[in-house]
Motif scaffolding. Structure first.
Motif, PDB file in Angstrom:
ATOM      1  N   SER A  27     -46.791 -12.295  33.761  1.00 11.23           N
ATOM      2  CA  SER A  27     -47.365 -11.334  34.635  1.00 11.23           C
ATOM      3  C   SER A  27     -46.683 -11.016  35.898  1.00 11.23           C
ATOM      4  CB  SER A  27     -48.589 -12.001  35.132  1.00 11.23           C
ATOM      5  OG  SER A  27     -49.509 -12.207  33.813  1.00 11.23           O
ATOM      6  N   ARG A 123     -62.458   5.884  32.872  1.00 15.27           N
ATOM      7  CA  ARG A 123     -62.322   5.204  34.000  1.00 15.27           C
ATOM      8  C   ARG A 123     -63.361   4.002  34.531  1.00 15.27           C
ATOM      9  NH1 ARG A 123     -65.271   8.694  37.912  1.00 15.27           N
ATOM     10  NH2 ARG A 123     -65.628  10.341  36.464  1.00 15.27           N
ATOM     11  N   PHE A 126     -62.493   0.578  31.911  1.00 16.11           N
ATOM     12  CA  PHE A 126     -61.309  -0.254  32.195  1.00 16.11           C
ATOM     13  C   PHE A 126     -61.781  -1.587  33.027  1.00 16.11           C
ATOM     14  CE2 PHE A 126     -58.306   3.416  32.185  1.00 16.11           C
ATOM     15  CZ  PHE A 126     -57.736   3.207  30.942  1.00 16.11           C
ATOM     16  N   PRO A 127     -62.953  -1.376  34.016  1.00 16.41           N
ATOM     17  CA  PRO A 127     -63.422  -2.724  34.739  1.00 16.41           C
ATOM     18  C   PRO A 127     -64.045  -3.726  33.556  1.00 16.41           C
ATOM     19  CG  PRO A 127     -63.754  -0.865  35.958  1.00 16.41           C
ATOM     20  CD  PRO A 127     -63.263  -0.387  34.678  1.00 16.41           C
ATOM     21  N   HIS A 129     -63.457  -3.849  30.390  1.00 11.08           N
ATOM     22  CA  HIS A 129     -62.550  -4.507  29.666  1.00 11.08           C
ATOM     23  C   HIS A 129     -61.767  -5.526  30.661  1.00 11.08           C
ATOM     24  CE1 HIS A 129     -62.568  -2.476  25.826  1.00 11.08           C
ATOM     25  NE2 HIS A 129     -62.744  -1.384  26.420  1.00 11.08           N
ATOM     26  N   GLY A 130     -61.493  -5.143  31.816  1.00 17.08           N
ATOM     27  CA  GLY A 130     -60.768  -6.404  32.906  1.00 17.08           C
ATOM     28  C   GLY A 130     -61.580  -7.386  32.850  1.00 17.08           C
ATOM     29  N   ILE A 131     -62.996  -7.403  32.963  1.00 15.58           N
ATOM     30  CA  ILE A 131     -64.054  -8.789  33.131  1.00 15.58           C
ATOM     31  C   ILE A 131     -63.704  -9.398  31.702  1.00 15.58           C
ATOM     32  CG2 ILE A 131     -66.384  -9.308  33.354  1.00 15.58           C
ATOM     33  CD1 ILE A 131     -66.578  -6.972  35.206  1.00 15.58           C
ATOM     34  N   SER A 133     -61.542  -9.455  29.451  1.00 19.07           N
ATOM     35  CA  SER A 133     -60.271 -10.377  29.450  1.00 19.07           C
ATOM     36  C   SER A 133     -60.157 -11.338  30.685  1.00 19.07           C
ATOM     37  CB  SER A 133     -59.024  -9.248  30.016  1.00 19.07           C
ATOM     38  OG  SER A 133     -57.535  -9.866  29.859  1.00 19.07           O
ATOM     39  N   GLY A 134     -60.696 -11.023  31.622  1.00 26.34           N
ATOM     40  CA  GLY A 134     -60.444 -12.523  32.794  1.00 26.34           C
ATOM     41  C   GLY A 134     -61.441 -13.460  32.124  1.00 26.34           C
TER      42      GLY A 134
END
Length: 161
Positions: A27, A123, A126-127, A129-131, A133-134
């Motif tokens: 990263s 838009r 994206f959050p 998918h980020g959550i 992924s986290g």
């Protein structure tokens, strides 16, 4: 180090701490590469003494197939390295690495399609998918090695001896 990212495709395993280290290093290298590109674009704008508002539009017009051909393989290489790290960590937990990763990718694509079909703007997705992924990364870090397929000579971590 290259073996951790690109080697041992079928049998490689990564414990929790090495997985965290290699994932953070990948990263950081990717972010540094992006900052290098941003620095190069800023330097080019400064050297040509361009108008700050018009320069990004001019630069976007100059991006052609050659630029995409140079950046595309880098994104694919980093994506493959990350997928290999994930597969090794999943394999260390006792699940089949690449098959489990394929199931996760299909589930993520299905979630993306369901969100798109229900009218969620890009838009706002994206959050989400980020959550997810986290949470996946956190799960890979917290689940102990061999939980789903313990070795016969080792006691299960949650069973009393």
């Amino acid at each position: 180090m290259f073996r951790a990212y690109f080697g041992d495709l079928r049998t490689g395993r990564l414990a929790r701490l090495p997985f965290l280290g290699f994932l953070l290093l990948l990263s950081v290298l990717f972010v540094l590469y992006g900052l290098g590109i941003a620095f190069g674009v800023g330097l080019a704008e400064h050297l040509i003494r361009a108008d700050i508002l018009a320069a990004p539009a001019d630069l976007l017009q100059q991006i052609d197939l050659t630029t995409l051909a140079l950046l595309g393989p880098l994104v694919l290489v980093v994506g493959f390295a990350k997928a290999n790290l994930l597969a090794k960590r999943i394999r260390d937990m006792g699940l089949p690495g690449w098959r489990t990763l394929l199931v996760i990718a299909i589930a993520a694509a299905g979630l993306g399609y369901a969100m798109h079909a229900s009218g969620v703007p890009l838009r706002e997705s994206f959050p989400i998918h980020g959550i997810i992924s986290g949470l996946l990364a956190l799960g890979l870090l917290l689940i102990p090695s061999g939980l789903f397929h313990p070795r016969p000579d080792a006691a299960h971590p949650f069973q009393p001896c």
